[in-house]
Design a protein around this motif. Structure first.
Motif, short mmCIF file in Angstrom:
data_model
loop_
_atom_site.label_atom_id
_atom_site.label_comp_id
_atom_site.label_asym_id
_atom_site.label_seq_id
_atom_site.Cartn_x
_atom_site.Cartn_y
_atom_site.Cartn_z
N SER A 129 0.82 -1.23 0.00
CA SER A 129 0.00 0.00 0.00
C SER A 129 0.85 1.27 0.00
N LEU A 130 2.17 1.12 0.18
CA LEU A 130 3.04 2.32 0.17
C LEU A 130 3.39 2.74 -1.27
N ILE A 131 2.96 1.95 -2.25
CA ILE A 131 3.25 2.29 -3.65
C ILE A 131 2.67 3.68 -3.96
N GLY A 132 3.46 4.47 -4.67
CA GLY A 132 2.95 5.79 -5.08
C GLY A 132 3.25 6.89 -4.08
N ILE A 133 3.74 6.57 -2.88
CA ILE A 133 4.16 7.65 -1.98
C ILE A 133 5.48 8.18 -2.57
N PRO A 134 5.51 9.46 -2.96
CA PRO A 134 6.65 9.91 -3.79
C PRO A 134 7.91 10.29 -3.02
N GLY A 135 8.08 9.78 -1.80
CA GLY A 135 9.26 10.14 -1.00
C GLY A 135 10.36 9.11 -1.08
N THR A 136 11.38 9.32 -0.24
CA THR A 136 12.47 8.36 -0.10
C THR A 136 12.22 7.48 1.13
N MET A 137 12.98 6.40 1.23
CA MET A 137 12.83 5.53 2.40
C MET A 137 13.32 6.25 3.67
N GLY A 138 14.31 7.15 3.54
CA GLY A 138 14.76 7.93 4.70
C GLY A 138 13.63 8.83 5.20
N GLY A 139 12.98 9.51 4.24
CA GLY A 139 11.85 10.38 4.59
C GLY A 139 10.70 9.56 5.16
N ALA A 140 10.51 8.36 4.63
CA ALA A 140 9.42 7.50 5.10
C ALA A 140 9.67 7.05 6.54
N ILE A 141 10.93 6.75 6.86
CA ILE A 141 11.25 6.35 8.24
C ILE A 141 11.04 7.56 9.16
N PHE A 142 11.58 8.72 8.74
CA PHE A 142 11.48 9.93 9.57
C PHE A 142 10.02 10.30 9.84
N MET A 143 9.17 10.11 8.82
CA MET A 143 7.76 10.51 8.93
C MET A 143 6.86 9.37 9.40
N ASN A 144 7.42 8.16 9.56
CA ASN A 144 6.58 6.97 9.75
C ASN A 144 5.44 6.99 8.73
N ALA A 145 5.84 7.07 7.46
CA ALA A 145 4.86 7.15 6.37
C ALA A 145 3.98 5.91 6.37
N GLY A 146 2.77 6.08 5.87
CA GLY A 146 1.87 4.93 5.83
C GLY A 146 0.70 5.16 4.91
N ALA A 147 0.02 4.08 4.60
CA ALA A 147 -1.19 4.15 3.78
C ALA A 147 -2.01 2.90 4.01
N ARG A 148 -3.32 3.08 4.04
CA ARG A 148 -4.28 1.97 4.13
C ARG A 148 -3.91 0.99 5.25
N GLY A 149 -3.61 1.56 6.43
CA GLY A 149 -3.42 0.71 7.62
C GLY A 149 -2.02 0.16 7.82
N ILE A 150 -1.10 0.41 6.86
CA ILE A 150 0.29 -0.05 7.03
C ILE A 150 1.20 1.16 7.17
N GLU A 151 2.06 1.14 8.18
CA GLU A 151 3.04 2.21 8.36
C GLU A 151 4.43 1.60 8.38
N ILE A 152 5.44 2.46 8.18
CA ILE A 152 6.83 2.01 8.19
C ILE A 152 7.14 1.24 9.47
N LYS A 153 6.58 1.68 10.58
CA LYS A 153 6.86 1.02 11.87
C LYS A 153 6.48 -0.47 11.85
N ASP A 154 5.56 -0.86 10.96
CA ASP A 154 5.10 -2.25 10.92
C ASP A 154 6.09 -3.18 10.21
N ILE A 155 6.99 -2.61 9.41
CA ILE A 155 7.90 -3.48 8.65
C ILE A 155 9.37 -3.26 9.00
N VAL A 156 9.69 -2.17 9.69
CA VAL A 156 11.11 -1.88 9.95
C VAL A 156 11.63 -2.75 11.09
N ARG A 157 12.87 -3.25 10.94
CA ARG A 157 13.51 -4.05 12.00
C ARG A 157 14.55 -3.24 12.75
N GLU A 158 15.26 -2.38 12.01
CA GLU A 158 16.27 -1.52 12.64
C GLU A 158 16.59 -0.37 11.69
#
Ligand SMILES: Cc1cc2nc3c(=O)[nH]c(=O)nc-3n(C[C@H](O)[C@H](O)[C@H](O)COP(=O)(O)OP(=O)(O)OC[C@H]3O[C@@H](n4cnc5c(N)ncnc54)[C@H](O)[C@@H]3O)c2cc1C
Length: 313
Positions: free
Chosen positions: A127-156
């Motif tokens: 569901s993160l497809i189409g978010i036009p940012g970088t993975m660094g920005g996504a981690i910083f923002m805890n980006a998410g869409a349709r119930g999934i956020e970066i926090k749900d998949i990041v290990r470290e």
């Protein structure tokens, strides 16, 4: 910029240096005054070199990914703006029958990460497809869409602090919030490791395509924008939980409202689009107008999701 700083950059920094760089070239809304110096380090040593110069010369530093959540004011940014876009490595670092862990550097685009995962039949971030940012920005923002956020998949994650020291922090020590990650001030995220689940690649690719379709149907992708301007409020209105900022804005009759070249999108009320060469001032005035009207009519105070940086003219 002082001659000493120019000399030091020429001697000690190997990446690309652009003086008086228009930030409208580096933000998704195509708005923003000039950065004094815009720097693209080629590797970690280069990044450390530039941070050392900034510290010793007492210059402010701002890290930018794809600029898809950042509004830069019209007089631009003083000091150094550093882009993460040269950090482009992504690879599977471990796997078992059920899951795979992907190492991904901060400058990789979110959609490139999702596509790579889909091709390998790895599920969890479709569901993160189409978010036009970088993975660094996504981690910083805890980006998410349709119930999934970066926090749900990041290990470290691994980041560099302002002293130039590297830190690797495991997921259970990371304090994520809604569109937020608590980090030391000035921390620069270099990479993350993400755990995804193995599935049939065709099924994952199909899911990605469906999410892409939904995004195109619901968002004004034909105009430059910053995505959702306001966070969805967590407060309550007349006893009900208010979940969508866009619904509140629409309910207040604000779709289509304009200030200068900026306009509240007709397609998605939480998007402000740059319709006709808008200035940052147009966007800020429109943001304040929307916030005031929503507060007045519904009692809910909206909080901005976008980061507003730099100086006014
Ligand atoms: C059309 C559109 C749709 C969008 N849809 C969504 C969506 O569905 N969900 C969602 O969550 N967001 C969405 N966004 C917003 C945005 O894409 C995300 O917040 C994205 O994660 C921002 O990444 P970026 O690289 O562009 O960050 P930038 O805008 O470059 O930076 C945002 C903030 O992160 C910091 N930052 C960036 N990289 C680093 C780093 N490596 N280390 C430390 N700090 C860093 C910056 O300093 C800044 O404070 C959308 C935006 C647009 C334009």
């Amino acid at each position: 910029m002082k001659d000493e700083v120019r000399d030091r950059l020429a001697r000690e920094f190997r990446g690309t240096t652009n003086y008086r760089e228009p930030m409208k070239n580096h933000t998704s809304i195509r708005i923003g005054g000039q950065a004094d110096v815009f720097l693209k380090p080629i590797d970690l040593e280069d990044l450390k070199a530039v941070l050392k110069i900034a510290t010793e010369e007492d210059l402010p530093v701002m890290l930018l990914g794809a600029g898809s959540n950042t509004l830069v004011r019209d007089a631009g940014i003083r000091g150094f703006v550093i882009t993460s876009l040269s950090l482009q490595k992504q690879e599977i670092v471990s796997q078992n029958e059920e899951t795979a862990d992907i190492f991904c550097e901060a400058g990789v685009k979110i959609s490139a990460f999702v596509q790579m995962a889909a091709e390998k039949g790895l599920s969890g971030c479709e569901s993160l497809i189409g978010i036009p940012g970088t993975m660094g920005g996504a981690i910083f923002m805890n980006a998410g869409a349709r119930g999934i956020e970066i926090k749900d998949i990041v290990r470290e994650i691994t980041f560099l602090d302002v002293q130039g020291t590297l830190h690797t922090v495991l997921r259970d020590k990371l304090e994520f919030g809604y569109r937020h990650l608590k980090l030391p001030r000035g921390a620069i995220i270099l990479s993350g490791i993400f755990r995804l689940t193995k599935k049939d690649p065709q099924e994952v690719e199909e899911t990605v395509r469906n999410y892409q379709k939904v995004r195109a149907e619901t968002q004004p992708l034909n105009y430059p924008s910053l995505g959702s301007v306001f966070k969805n409020p967590e407060s309550t209105k007349k006893g009900e939980v208010v979940s969508k900022a866009g619904e509140l804005i629409e309910e207040c009759g604000l779709k289509g409202v304009r200030v200068g070249g900026a306009r509240v999108s007709e397609k998605h009320a939480n998007f402000i689009v740059n319709e006709k060469q808008a200035t940052a001032k147009d966007v800020v005035v429109l943001i304040n107008l929307v916030r005031d009207k929503v507060k007045e009519k519904t009692g809910v105070l909206l909080e901005t999701e976008v980061k507003i940086l730099g100086e006014d003219t």
